[in-house]
Every structure is written in C-alpha cells, then in structure tokens.
Design a protein around this motif. Structure first.
Motif, PDB file in Angstrom:
ATOM      1  N   ASP A 289      36.807   8.517  30.615  1.00  0.00           N
ATOM      2  CA  ASP A 289      35.897   7.376  30.483  1.00  0.00           C
ATOM      3  C   ASP A 289      34.737   7.568  31.458  1.00  0.00           C
ATOM      4  N   SER A 299      24.333   6.201  27.206  1.00  0.00           N
ATOM      5  CA  SER A 299      24.116   6.378  25.762  1.00  0.00           C
ATOM      6  C   SER A 299      24.446   7.799  25.335  1.00  0.00           C
ATOM      7  N   GLU A 302      28.200   8.199  25.099  1.00  0.00           N
ATOM      8  CA  GLU A 302      28.743   7.477  23.938  1.00  0.00           C
ATOM      9  C   GLU A 302      28.352   8.146  22.624  1.00  0.00           C
ATOM     10  N   ASN A 303      27.060   8.402  22.449  1.00  0.00           N
ATOM     11  CA  ASN A 303      26.555   8.828  21.149  1.00  0.00           C
ATOM     12  C   ASN A 303      26.776  10.305  20.860  1.00  0.00           C
ATOM     13  N   ASN A 307      32.428   9.127  24.113  1.00  0.00           N
ATOM     14  CA  ASN A 307      33.213   8.616  25.237  1.00  0.00           C
ATOM     15  C   ASN A 307      32.959   7.135  25.469  1.00  0.00           C
ATOM     16  N   TRP A 308      33.993   6.441  25.944  1.00  0.00           N
ATOM     17  CA  TRP A 308      33.786   5.074  26.445  1.00  0.00           C
ATOM     18  C   TRP A 308      32.909   5.193  27.688  1.00  0.00           C
ATOM     19  N   SER A 309      31.989   4.273  27.845  1.00  0.00           N
ATOM     20  CA  SER A 309      31.140   4.360  29.033  1.00  0.00           C
ATOM     21  C   SER A 309      30.667   2.991  29.476  1.00  0.00           C
TER      22      SER A 309
END
Length: 824
Positions: A289, A299, A302-303, A307-309
C-alpha cells in the motif's frame, strides 16, 4: 580549478578540500591518489544516503566514508582488505591508500573477485560469492523471502499504533530522511510507538545512529535498530518500506497487519535503463500500500500499478521560512538550487540558460547552493555555497529576487521553502510539477535552455509579476503543514486497516493524571517572569502537566499575579528559609508528575515543545536520571555573551547525547575536563525522573545544587542527557565588579566540592593576555565599538582574577562553613 603538484594534476581542489589537508584529515598526496581512483557514480549508487545529502561524494569519502569502511570503487572492498591482511588492520593504515601505493605492487588482493573461483562445490557462502562483492547493493536483496501477512492479532489501537519504518542508513542533510523523521515525530506526538530499522548500516551501533538522528534531524523517542537476524521476529501493526531497496526486507516481515511503502519520488527514473531501474519499478508491482508525497505520485501508484494509496503534501517549516522586509537589489539576485550530482535536478539546463542570459547583456548575480564543488570560468557573477543550514537558506531566499529549482520527477520541498519566504520561483515544466502547482504560483520553464532563459528574463524584468506570483505562492503554501500531513497519513493507515477487516479496539483511557510537574522558584520576578509563565502555560504536550510556583516573599506583585491563575499551584516560602537545594527538594516533593522540570524565573522556553522535548529524550533513555537543555542568550545580550553562550552549549553536541561513567572519554580530553562535562547540569533548564530523585535528592546547599546532583547521579551509575531541542532564552551581562564576585564564588565552589582549581595560579596572567588578544580580534572582525571591546577586556580580567581569588583558602566562603559537606 586545478593545479600541479609534482607530476600530478589536482582537480577540483577548492577551499573545502584544502581545509581537509590543513586539518590533517588527509595529506595532499593522499588526496591526489584517491581523487584519481575514486568512482563517484559507484559511491552514489551503493550509498543512497549520499545521493540525497547535499555533499560531494569524494568529500564525504575523505571526511566520513573512509572511517566507515565504505568502498570507494567497485574493485576495492575495504572490509575485505582489512580482514584478509591483519598487518594492515593492526597498523591503522588507510587500506585504500595502502593498496594503491604498495599493496598492488606486492600482489595483494583488493576484492573477493580476485580470489580464485572454485566452482566444484555448491556450498559457497553468500559472503564469498562473486556477485555479492561486485554488486553489493543488489545481491543481498534476494536473501529475503517474501511472506504474506500473518499478524498475531486482528486487533489494533488507533490511538497507539505500533509502527515500524525500514530506512536506508543516513548521512547529514538528507531531505528524504528529514521528511521521514518529521512524520515520525508527529506520529509519536499523537501517541504511536515507533521502531526504526536501518538497512545496510554504516553507523557502528544503533545508539550512534540514534544520536546522529536527533542531532541532525528531529528529536524522536523511537527505538533504532539494525536489520539483522532479529528482524525476522519483528512484529507490530504496520511496517513501511521507504526506498526501493528496502522493499525486499519489508516483504520478508510477516508479523504485521499490513505492509506499506512510503514513496517520496518515482525512483525508477533515478537511473538510466538498467538493472537498478528495473528493480526499482518492480517494487511498485509488489502490492504494498502506497503512502505518497504528492497527489501526482498517488495517482501514478493507483492508475499505473493498481496500488491502494493515500497522499500527503510537503510543507515548509514556517518557523524558519517566512518573509522578511525586502531590500531593493541594485543588481537582481537569483538563488539557484544547483545540486549537480543529482541529475533529476537538470542543473546543466539552468546553468546554460543563465549563461545565455548573461550573453544577452543582462546584469544579475546568482547564489548557487547544493553544488559541490564549485565551477570555474562562469560567465556571470556567482557565489557558490557549500551546505547551508535551513536558517541560512532562509536568509539567502529573503535577499533574492527570484529562485530557480528544477524537479524532473516528483516535486521537492525546496520550492515551497522559497515560496514561504515570498520568493517567486521558476520550476521545470513537466507532468509532475504541472500536477502540483496551481496557476500563477510558479513560472514554468523549459525544456530547452533558450526557453528557460526567456522565462528568467521575463520574470526578472517584471517586478509587478514577481509581486503577484509571490502573493499567490504565499497563499498556497500557507495551507500545508507537517502536522496536517501526519494526520492525513495516520487517518489513511487506520482506514486501510479497517478496510482489511482489522478491528480498532481502543484501550480504556486512564484518568488524565499529571505526567510532568514544572517547578519555578520565584523572588521579585517582574515582567520577565510574566513572559516565562505565559510560555509555560502554553506548552504543547499530548499529556497533562502542572506548574508549581515556590515564591520567597516577593514584594513586586509576583505572588499576586500568580494567584490569579487557577491552574497554577502556588506556595509561599519564607525568604529566610530559601535554599537552592532544599527549596527544589520541596518542589519535587510537592510534584505529582512522573517527571519534574525545573526552570528559573528569567529563562524563557524557546519553543512550545520545550517541555515535551525535555521529557521525550528522557523516555528514550530509561537509565537516564535527568536531562538538561541549552541556553540561548536574550535578544538584548551583548555580542560576546551571545557567542560565549552559543559556544558553551554547542560543545555538548560533540559528545554522545547520553553520557555516564561507562562513556569512553573522547579523544583530546583529560580526565578533569571530562568529569566536568559528565556532571554538568543546569536547573535553569532541566528535567529529572522523580523516581531517581527519591533515591538521590538534591543536597541541602545554598549554591550549585544542580552540578552536585549531576555528579551524584553519574557516580550512582545513571546516565545524563543533553536535550538540544529544548532551549531556553537565558543570559546575564554582568558588570566587571559583579562578575568578579560571581567568579570568586565559582572558584571557591569547585575547589571545595570537587577539589578542582578552575584556573592554574601560575597561568592566570597568560590566560588573561590570551583571551584579551582573542577577543580584541573578534571585536575587530565583527565591527564592534571600542567601548564594547574594552568592556569585554574588563570582564576577562574580572572573571579570571575572581577565579584566582576563589581558590584561595583564606578567602573561601565554603571552607569557612566547612560543615557544608557534612549535611549530606
């Protein structure tokens, strides 16, 4: 700059390297030999803490790296050489110098890769493999087996998380490490327990690492450990990797509820396409994470990587970086973050743009910092600064017209610090910076030097635009703080644990009992004491504290003023009964706190976390009896008083923060001087454990109770701690007659209680002459008036002649009252 020495050409030997030669750290011949063979790129790759510190790799190696047995090239291993050749280890010779001068000719082996390789057996130890020595920063990563999370409990306490951080070892001045330690300081303040694990340590011991951490970064209570075999048993709520290479050990830690990745930059871009760039990017696919130092990085995680962020914003320290009254520069001044050895700073583009600007006929002066060493033959007016303190940088920013900082990957903290000083800046135009800075807060420039030059010229020639940009930037940076960043990350951690099904089960809150008692003896404290009291009542702490005032029949309204406060415990002491030792014992006995802090009525806490910091460092050292903080001279003190105060307390930073009878006597100190350092303790600014005081109370003396207590606890086997981050403003400018009397008492006191002569009788005249000559020169160098210099000369005479009078038994105050010692 270069010059010839014998047949050798010495490159880049600026004043900094000359100082190393003059100070005996290396000879000129050693410098020449090492410079010719040193590999700065290798050094920066293998030791990432040097990458982020603003220091030239060769300079670091000469000053620190050799002592730390760091490797200067890929083909020389210092530890291997010393282990293989005991004669070199015993002689104390620099192994790299020995190999280059003699070892190579003698056929000695500089590296494991020169050993004969025997491949018949598969039982080759990791330490003896070729790759372990050719690629020391890569091979050991794969000794860690990735494990799934298997915590011992599904419950956590959101008010008291057990948080572990794995970090690369650090040097001095690393911005990335500073951000980590700032965050951890707030986590501790919020009630969380912190453990720091150092990956690939070059510090000798965890205690040495902790000492350097609190001296050069932030005060923390945290436990500092090295990653070794004990790491496999590490457990807690969450664990963080903080750089791409620390992801591997973090991946092997299974006894945590969740693994996180504290990401401050897109590290895959730190390298050309290579093994390291591939491995750096691989870490983003490991499923940790992400806690990111910008919304742009968040971003990206995530994108691109799924990953969770959560993200936080960097923040300038507004206590250091703030606008000051501007002066108008006849020639515009540009401050440039020219950290050339960090390629993502695009310093070359900025320097070429400035040269093009000079060729256009523009008049300007550039202050370069972060560049090491300086560059010759620059076509514009320029000053090169070596490492600057934050306070010094703030002064430079406030004297400048515009700032230039380029960030090709994630944005950095430097532009915000410039903005916080009201400085309009030019930043590189790229995806990451466009994602962060709102319109009109910066001037975007690039990508080529000619376009950068045009933007610099345009901003320099428009004071109105400078002013508008400055205001917009100030408004923008004011919304950020490290406290807000820490709260955001804390909330993200807690939310993620809950999202994963873990249960927040708060412990039952104990009654808000007093943790610390502040005791202040007073007598006619006047207006200054009112200021002191205001600071005491506004201390920022996560726990309850109380203030106790012991007043000796003040006649100036001090008692009446204190009684107006319901939250102060006030006690009157008959003036005739006041005694420095006994009165403080009374205060300690009345105290409800686990810790008791003493401060005098004329010592102003220098920060709102003065009390918190005194206690925090004590909590790190469970065997410490007490802590004392530094003194800063009052604003209206004389120049010499300010210098003397600063010099005295800065001296304590040369020693370990915690000292005891077990501490090794530092090189160059005799036993008498070291004993004085061991016992030094100042009740103008101190804190002790009440549990220790119950065993060793103050002695019943009228003078110097704090130094005697410091000696008593040291002799009893306790440690004593210097709390640099807990300053007070406290000083006196004595007239010569008063200084003579005070020095006389000091001379008498140290002779009577410690059997020490403050001065040697036979050397007093020489000492006075030496000090006078030194201070005259200091006065002239700092443009002091003749009256100020004469006053200092009179004070030197008074002080040393007072000491001399004090050690005369015929004049001794304590000897005449020789039952003083029998009271204890």
């Amino acid at each position: 700059m270069s010059k010839m020495t014998g047949d050798k050409e010495v490159k880049n030997i600026d004043s900094k390297f000359n100082e190393l030669v003059e100070e005996g750290i290396c000879s000129q011949e050693e410098f020449i030999i090492i410079q010719e063979n040193f590999d700065p790129d290798f050094y920066l790759h293998v030791y990432p803490d040097i990458q982020e510190a603003e220091i030239d790799p060769l300079y670091h190696y000469l000053l620190f790296g050799r002592k730390e047995k760091r490797n200067p090239t890929s083909w020389f291993n210092a530890e291997y050489y010393l282990q293989k050749y005991q004669d070199i280890a015993d002689s104390g010779t620099d192994p790299f110098i020995h190999y280059l001068i003699a070892g190579k000719l003698e056929g000695r082996i500089s590296h494991i890769d020169q050993e004969p390789i025997i491949s018949e057996s598969n039982n080759v130890s990791v330490e003896s493999t070729l790759s372990a020595h050719l690629f020391p920063d890569l091979k050991d990563l794969f000794d860690y087996e990735w494990k799934d999370d298997s915590p011992k409990s599904n419950v956590f306490n959101a008010k008291n998380l057990n948080i572990h951080f794995v970090i690369p070892d650090f040097g001095i001045g690393g911005g990335g490490h500073m951000n980590i330690f700032r965050m951890l300081a707030f986590f501790e303040y919020y009630g969380h327990d912190i453990t720091i694990w150092i990956f690939r340590p070059h510090h000798k011991t965890p205690q040495e690492a902790y000492d350097n951490l609190i001296k050069h970064y932030n005060l923390l209570r945290a436990e500092v450990r090295f990653i070794d075999d004990s790491f496999r048993d590490a457990e807690g709520d969450v664990i963080f990797a903080t750089s791409w290479n620390t992801v591997w050990p973090v991946g092997s830690a299974s006894l945590f509820k969740r693994k996180f990745y504290f990401i401050q930059d897109y590290e895959t871009t730190f390298y050309p396409t290579s093994s390291r760039s591939i491995l750096a990017e691989t870490t983003y696919h490991k499923g940790l994470d992400s806690v990111c130092a910008s919304s742009w990085l968040g971003s990206l995680m995530e994108n691109k990587y799924g990953n969770w962020s959560c993200s936080f914003d960097l923040a300038a320290d507004r206590n250091i970086f703030y606008p000051k009254p501007k002066r108008i520069n006849k020639i515009p001044r540009i401050v440039f973050y020219a950290r050339m050895h960090t390629e993502r700073r695009a310093v070359e583009l900025g320097l070429i743009a400035l040269e093009l600007l000079a060729q256009d006929g523009a008049q300007f002066h550039v202050d370069c910092f972060g560049m090491d060493p300086k560059i010759d033959n620059i076509s514009f007016s320029c000053t090169f600064y070596e490492t600057r303190t934050p306070e010094e940088l703030s002064e430079i920013y406030n004297k400048s017209d515009i700032g230039i900082v380029f960030s090709l990957t994630n944005y950095s903290l430097v532009p915000q610090e410039m903005m916080a000083c009201g400085l309009p800046i030019i930043e590189f135009d790229c995806e990451s910076t466009r994602a962060i800075y709102p319109e009109n807060t910066v001037t975007f420039a690039g990508p080529t030097p000619d376009l950068i030059k045009d933007k610099i010229k345009s901003l320099l020639n428009s004071p109105e635009r400078q002013q508008m940009q400055s205001k917009a930037a100030l408004d923008w940076v004011e919304q950020f703080s490290w406290e807000g960043a820490a709260r955001r990350v804390e909330s993200g951690i807690i939310a993620r644990l809950k999202e994963l099904g873990y249960t927040d089960r708060p412990q039952k809150l104990k009654k808000d009992s007093v943790k610390v008692s502040i005791v202040v003896p007073t007598y006619n404290g006047g207006e200054l004491f009112k200021t002191v009291l205001n600071y005491l009542l506004s201390q920022e702490t996560p726990w309850a504290y109380e203030v106790i005032v012991l007043d000796s029949e003040s006649s100036d309204g001090t008692a009446e003023y204190v009684k107006e406060f319901d939250n102060i415990r006030f006690y009157n002491i008959p003036k005739a009964e006041f005694n420095h030792g006994a009165t403080r014992n009374k205060g300690a006995k009345l105290a409800n706190g686990e810790f008791v802090a003493f401060i005098t009525q004329d010592a102003i806490p220098g920060t709102k976390k003065w009390l918190y910091n005194l206690v925090t460092i004590l909590e790190h050292y469970p065997n410490a009896a007490g802590s004392f903080g530094r003194h800063i001279a009052h604003d209206d003190a004389t120049f010499f008083t300010k210098q003397e105060m600063k010099s005295h307390f800065e001296g304590f930073r040369d020693f370990p923060s915690a000292v005891s009878l077990q501490t090794e006597v530092p090189n160059g100190l005799n036993e008498k001087t070291w004993r004085g350092i061991l016992r030094f303790y100042s009740d103008n600014n101190s804190c002790f454990r009440k549990s220790v005081w119950k065993k060793i109370p103050y002695r019943d003396v009228q003078y110097g109770e704090d130094q005697i207590w410091g000696d008593d606890v040291i002799n009893a086997g306790y440690e004593k701690v210097y709390a640099y981050d807990a300053p007070v403003k406290h000083s006196h400018d004595y007239q010569p007659d008063d200084l003579f009397e005070r020095s006389k008492i000091d001379g008498d006191y140290f002779k009577f209680f410690f059997n020490e002569d403050v001065v040697n009788k036979d050397e007093v005249e020489h000492i006075i002459t030496t000090f006078n000559a030194r201070d005259v020169q200091i006065g002239l160098d700092n443009n002091l008036s003749q009256d100020e210099i004469d006053y200092r000369i009179s004070c030197n005479e008074a002080k040393f002649r007072g000491y001399l009078a004090g050690i005369d038994k015929e004049l001794s105050m304590f000897s005449k009252n020789s039952d003083e010692k029998s009271k204890y």
